[in-house]
Design a protein around this motif. Sequence first.
Motif, PDB file in Angstrom:
ATOM      1  N   ASN A 226       0.817  -1.214   0.000  1.00 44.14           N
ATOM      2  CA  ASN A 226       0.000   0.000   0.000  1.00 44.14           C
ATOM      3  C   ASN A 226       0.854   1.269   0.000  1.00 44.14           C
ATOM      4  O   ASN A 226       0.434   2.300  -0.522  1.00 44.14           O
ATOM      5  CB  ASN A 226      -0.929   0.016   1.218  1.00 44.14           C
ATOM      6  CG  ASN A 226      -2.061  -0.984   1.086  1.00 44.14           C
ATOM      7  OD1 ASN A 226      -2.402  -1.405  -0.020  1.00 44.14           O
ATOM      8  ND2 ASN A 226      -2.642  -1.379   2.196  1.00 44.14           N
ATOM      9  N   VAL A 227       2.031   1.198   0.604  1.00 46.72           N
ATOM     10  CA  VAL A 227       2.878   2.399   0.671  1.00 46.72           C
ATOM     11  C   VAL A 227       3.925   2.425  -0.435  1.00 46.72           C
ATOM     12  O   VAL A 227       4.690   3.384  -0.549  1.00 46.72           O
ATOM     13  CB  VAL A 227       3.589   2.513   2.044  1.00 46.72           C
ATOM     14  CG1 VAL A 227       2.580   2.561   3.163  1.00 46.72           C
ATOM     15  CG2 VAL A 227       4.581   1.368   2.253  1.00 46.72           C
ATOM     16  N   GLU A 228       3.960   1.392  -1.257  1.00 46.46           N
ATOM     17  CA  GLU A 228       4.970   1.278  -2.302  1.00 46.46           C
ATOM     18  C   GLU A 228       4.940   2.475  -3.247  1.00 46.46           C
ATOM     19  O   GLU A 228       5.983   3.029  -3.607  1.00 46.46           O
ATOM     20  CB  GLU A 228       4.749  -0.013  -3.093  1.00 46.46           C
ATOM     21  CG  GLU A 228       5.876  -0.340  -4.063  1.00 46.46           C
ATOM     22  CD  GLU A 228       5.672  -1.694  -4.718  1.00 46.46           C
ATOM     23  OE1 GLU A 228       4.511  -2.017  -5.036  1.00 46.46           O
ATOM     24  OE2 GLU A 228       6.648  -2.411  -4.905  1.00 46.46           O
ATOM     25  N   GLU A 229       3.759   2.895  -3.631  1.00 51.79           N
ATOM     26  CA  GLU A 229       3.636   4.025  -4.545  1.00 51.79           C
ATOM     27  C   GLU A 229       4.200   5.299  -3.916  1.00 51.79           C
ATOM     28  O   GLU A 229       4.882   6.085  -4.576  1.00 51.79           O
ATOM     29  CB  GLU A 229       2.169   4.246  -4.924  1.00 51.79           C
ATOM     30  CG  GLU A 229       1.972   5.340  -5.968  1.00 51.79           C
ATOM     31  CD  GLU A 229       0.524   5.465  -6.404  1.00 51.79           C
ATOM     32  OE1 GLU A 229       0.143   6.567  -6.862  1.00 51.79           O
ATOM     33  OE2 GLU A 229      -0.234   4.462  -6.300  1.00 51.79           O
ATOM     34  N   GLY A 230       3.919   5.489  -2.621  1.00 55.57           N
ATOM     35  CA  GLY A 230       4.442   6.654  -1.924  1.00 55.57           C
ATOM     36  C   GLY A 230       5.960   6.644  -1.847  1.00 55.57           C
ATOM     37  O   GLY A 230       6.616   7.678  -2.006  1.00 55.57           O
ATOM     38  N   LEU A 231       6.544   5.453  -1.600  1.00 54.73           N
ATOM     39  CA  LEU A 231       8.000   5.321  -1.541  1.00 54.73           C
ATOM     40  C   LEU A 231       8.631   5.623  -2.898  1.00 54.73           C
ATOM     41  O   LEU A 231       9.647   6.308  -2.987  1.00 54.73           O
ATOM     42  CB  LEU A 231       8.381   3.909  -1.082  1.00 54.73           C
ATOM     43  CG  LEU A 231       8.005   3.533   0.348  1.00 54.73           C
ATOM     44  CD1 LEU A 231       8.301   2.063   0.601  1.00 54.73           C
ATOM     45  CD2 LEU A 231       8.761   4.402   1.346  1.00 54.73           C
TER      46      LEU A 231
END
Length: 239
Positions: A226-231
């Motif tokens: 879920n946080v991959e895009e933010g990273l």
Amino acid sequence: MVKVEEVKRQLFKKIFHNDLDEFVQEANSENTLYAILRGHLYIEREIVKLLNLKLENPKQILNNNFGFANKIRLAAALGFIETDSMEAYIAFNTVRNKYAHQLNYELNEKDLKKIRRQFCSSLESEYVRGVLTPSTSFLKKESFSNDGELSLIARFRGMTVILWRHLKGILYERVSKEIDDYLKIKEKEIKSMLRREMIERGVIKIDESACIEEEFQKRAELFLKNVEEGLEDIIKRRI
């Protein structure tokens, strides 16, 4: 906290390895003026990346009228580099300007001593290990004489790479911290959501941290996804 070693490895690779070979090759150019001018551009690009971490509207100040010396002083004022190291970059910039604007300028030992005198301990250590020591130097083997000595220009080229890599290291540390802070915020948000969800399901009554942590670890892979895009966005914007 979810393990993010792979994310950090990718970050390190993007910062240090994507243009390392190209930069070292250009620094080793037989054309001294070309090597100095190109090295200067590489270093300035890293300074701009650091400044972009703090400036809300960098384009308002980072233009053609805001030169290298001003950028490095601003980087020092914002706490990215040490004051002593700043003077090393200023001294390097002075040599670059002499080469670019004085027709018959020749590099001399005084120039190198002025730059090296401003090295912080980490810069000095890396210069000795990565440049002056034949067995660990990144310079071409043929750069060294039979006695293991380097010419004036070879040492200057080595200094250029060291100054550039120093900025790369600072950038890595800063972006790594930004990633850690981002993940902490997201983890807190997810755990808050899990707490509400588990209370509604009757799994816990109010706030049993151990139960929430256990459930969070079960969903660790989903969390990272879920946080991959933010990273990826952080790395893309910063690198």
